[in-house]
Design a protein around this motif. Structure first.
Motif, short mmCIF file in Angstrom:
data_model
loop_
_atom_site.label_atom_id
_atom_site.label_comp_id
_atom_site.label_asym_id
_atom_site.label_seq_id
_atom_site.Cartn_x
_atom_site.Cartn_y
_atom_site.Cartn_z
N GLY A 33 1.17 4.02 -2.98
CA GLY A 33 0.85 5.44 -2.50
C GLY A 33 1.97 6.23 -3.01
O GLY A 33 1.52 7.51 -3.80
N ARG A 53 -14.77 13.48 -10.36
CA ARG A 53 -14.42 12.29 -9.83
C ARG A 53 -14.23 11.10 -10.56
O ARG A 53 -14.87 10.95 -11.81
N TYR A 109 0.93 -1.29 -0.01
CA TYR A 109 0.01 -0.05 0.03
C TYR A 109 0.89 1.24 -0.01
O TYR A 109 0.70 2.28 -0.86
N HIS A 165 -9.68 5.63 -1.17
CA HIS A 165 -9.69 5.82 0.42
C HIS A 165 -10.68 4.91 1.13
O HIS A 165 -11.45 5.11 2.12
N TRP A 166 -10.54 3.61 0.68
CA TRP A 166 -11.44 2.48 1.31
C TRP A 166 -10.73 2.11 2.71
O TRP A 166 -9.52 2.05 2.74
N PRO A 167 -11.48 1.92 3.71
CA PRO A 167 -11.09 1.37 4.76
C PRO A 167 -10.21 0.07 4.86
O PRO A 167 -10.44 -0.79 3.98
N MET A 205 -8.04 0.80 -3.17
CA MET A 205 -8.08 1.21 -1.78
C MET A 205 -7.44 2.48 -1.55
O MET A 205 -8.00 3.48 -0.89
N ARG A 206 -6.38 2.84 -2.22
CA ARG A 206 -5.72 4.21 -1.84
C ARG A 206 -6.38 5.20 -2.59
O ARG A 206 -6.41 6.21 -1.98
N TRP A 207 -6.81 4.79 -3.95
CA TRP A 207 -7.55 5.98 -4.66
C TRP A 207 -8.72 6.34 -4.04
O TRP A 207 -9.01 7.61 -4.06
N THR A 237 -14.49 6.11 11.71
CA THR A 237 -14.72 6.48 10.30
C THR A 237 -15.43 7.82 10.07
O THR A 237 -15.87 8.46 11.18
#
Length: 219
Positions: A135, A199, A131, A172-174, A168-170, A218
């Motif tokens: 990033g 977006r 990750y 912003h998934w937990p 996930m990074r793009w 969250t």
């Protein structure tokens, strides 16, 4: 800033390691070849990509592994429309040099119990390590968008875990969301499409192998 219309993620075709995990005892992970089936998958994916891109230009980033390079070559994209760069930060999760099959199977079982994001292979990386380098690549990618002549499309030829961590990074998934998702199949595509609101939208979700169990803060 010239943001691309599409960011396309592709998993490599089936490799020898996908069908025989003893091969990691004899050959380096980065040197594994595609199977005949994997080459066929890559060729079929290439047909879809050529239809998707048409005559538009494409900025291509490829993991340094042999199977990803072989996958890209099978796409047969027009050389006059692509600019290609090898990108080491898009490589597979490192499991550590030569692998003992039985030891890796035990570690994978431990990873399933501990969590794919946080578990670190004894001589390799955790999902969190991947990750972090994804990033760092994203920061470089965003800087490239400052070029007013940036191609309309970005294509990443990479690996299943790396694809999930990129998204996930793009988006912003937990961590809990990442942990619930399965890898795409060999040769599968995911497309981040630029919408009118500025977006990006994922064209289709990753399959789930379980319902996420969120915890923590969250918002």
């Amino acid at each position: 800033m010239a943001r691309p219309r599409r960011i396309v993620l592709v998993r490599h075709g089936e490799s020898t390691g996908n069908v025989d995990d003893t091969v990691y005892e004899r050959e380096p992970d980065h040197a594994l070849r595609l199977t005949d089936r994997g080459r066929g998958q890559a060729e079929e994916t290439g047909e879809r990509l050529r239809a998707l891109f048409g005559r538009e230009h494409v900025s291509v980033y490829i993991s340094p592994y042999r199977r990803t390079h072989d996958t890209f070559r099978a796409f047969r994209l027009d050389p006059g429309l692509v600019r290609v760069r090898e990108e080491p930060r898009l490589r597979e999760q490192d499991w550590g040099n030569w692998q003992d099959r039985d030891d890796v199977r035990v570690q994978k079982a431990n990873r399933d119990a501990y969590g794919h994001f946080f578990y670190r292979f004894a001589q390799g990386e955790s999902g969190a390590d991947v990750y972090d380098r994804v990033g760092a690549f994203l920061e470089s990618l965003h800087r490239s968008f400052a070029d007013p002549d940036h191609p309309e499309n970005v294509l990443l030829v990479t690996h299943g875990l790396t694809m999930r961590l990129f998204c996930m990074r793009w988006f912003h998934w937990p961590v809990a969301e990442f942990e619930s998702l399965s890898n795409p199949g060999n040769g599968e595509i995911r497309v981040l499409e630029l919408c009118e609101d500025g977006r990006y939208r994922l064209d289709r979700p990753f399959d789930r192998w379980r319902t996420p169990e969120p915890y923590g803060v969250t918002g």
